[in-house]
Design an enzyme around this catalytic site. Structure first.
Site, PDB file in Angstrom:
ATOM      1  N   ASN A  47       0.832  -1.203   0.000  1.00 18.09           N
ATOM      2  CA  ASN A  47       0.000   0.000   0.000  1.00 18.09           C
ATOM      3  C   ASN A  47       0.866   1.252   0.000  1.00 18.09           C
ATOM      4  O   ASN A  47       1.996   1.265   0.493  1.00 18.09           O
ATOM      5  CB  ASN A  47      -0.995   0.001   1.169  1.00 18.09           C
ATOM      6  CG  ASN A  47      -0.365  -0.016   2.557  1.00 18.09           C
ATOM      7  OD1 ASN A  47       0.640  -0.684   2.783  1.00 18.09           O
ATOM      8  ND2 ASN A  47      -0.966   0.701   3.479  1.00 18.09           N
ATOM      9  N   GLU A  49       0.044   5.213   0.861  1.00 18.40           N
ATOM     10  CA  GLU A  49      -0.948   6.168   1.336  1.00 18.40           C
ATOM     11  C   GLU A  49      -0.681   7.568   0.802  1.00 18.40           C
ATOM     12  O   GLU A  49       0.381   7.857   0.248  1.00 18.40           O
ATOM     13  CB  GLU A  49      -0.953   6.193   2.871  1.00 18.40           C
ATOM     14  CG  GLU A  49      -1.451   4.917   3.479  1.00 18.40           C
ATOM     15  CD  GLU A  49      -1.500   4.958   4.986  1.00 18.40           C
ATOM     16  OE1 GLU A  49      -2.126   4.047   5.549  1.00 18.40           O
ATOM     17  OE2 GLU A  49      -0.913   5.868   5.624  1.00 18.40           O
ATOM     18  N   CYS A  58      -4.147   0.725  -2.429  1.00 20.80           N
ATOM     19  CA  CYS A  58      -4.077  -0.524  -1.671  1.00 20.80           C
ATOM     20  C   CYS A  58      -2.980  -1.420  -2.248  1.00 20.80           C
ATOM     21  O   CYS A  58      -2.566  -1.257  -3.405  1.00 20.80           O
ATOM     22  CB  CYS A  58      -5.418  -1.252  -1.730  1.00 20.80           C
ATOM     23  SG  CYS A  58      -6.783  -0.337  -0.988  1.00 20.80           S
ATOM     24  N   GLU A  60      -3.234  -4.403  -3.231  1.00 20.98           N
ATOM     25  CA  GLU A  60      -3.740  -5.146  -4.397  1.00 20.98           C
ATOM     26  C   GLU A  60      -3.648  -4.312  -5.670  1.00 20.98           C
ATOM     27  O   GLU A  60      -3.454  -4.854  -6.753  1.00 20.98           O
ATOM     28  CB  GLU A  60      -5.180  -5.607  -4.148  1.00 20.98           C
ATOM     29  CG  GLU A  60      -5.326  -6.560  -2.981  1.00 20.98           C
ATOM     30  CD  GLU A  60      -5.470  -5.866  -1.628  1.00 20.98           C
ATOM     31  OE1 GLU A  60      -5.669  -6.580  -0.634  1.00 20.98           O
ATOM     32  OE2 GLU A  60      -5.365  -4.617  -1.556  1.00 20.98           O
TER      33      GLU A  60
END
Length: 139
Positions: A47, A49, A58, A60
């Site tokens: 991830n 941010e 994320c 993924e």
């Protein structure tokens, strides 16, 4: 779907390793994801941010970017961890995984492999969208 041997321990280890690279200064929740591709590769993502929380990426998302960057293919299985513990991908990520792995892709949920269509029933687009597109494209 072609039968693949899935080494969940190797996927979990890869996810744990890549989580160390996460950029999570706001939540302090380091997430890593690892996926088995249909050609046997294991790809990873973490991830990233942003001060505008809604713009965070994320782990993924990183997996999907790596899949495309490294030549594509179809996802067979995905394992995601957060701060060293198994976590289940959010709904947005389930949709991303669906488009690159499909209904039969396996997702580790609390240590148990589950088909993605169990975790995201009636994913978009469903069959009716494809039928409508094909009808509209016929001349």
């Amino acid at each position: 779907m072609t039968q693949h041997h899935i080494d969940w321990t190797a996927l979990r280890s890869a996810a744990l390793a890549v989580a160390k690279n996460a950029y999570a200064p706001y939540s302090k929740f380091n997430v890593g994801a690892a996926a088995l591709v249909d050609d046997g590769r294991i790809i990873t993502g973490c991830n990233v941010e942003n001060a505008s929380y809604g713009m965070a990426l994320c782990a993924e998302c990183g997996v999907i970017s790596e899949l495309i960057r490294s030549g594509g293919g179809r996802l067979v299985a995905v394992c995601t961890v957060g701060n060293g513990q198994p976590v289940t991908p959010c709904g947005r990520c389930r949709q991303l995984l669906w488009e690159h792995g499909g209904a039969d892709m396996l997702l580790e949920v609390n240590g148990v492999p589950r088909r993605l269509n169990e975790m995201l029933p009636n994913a978009f687009p469903d069959e009716s969208v494809f039928v409508a597109q094909n009808i509209g494209n016929k001349k």
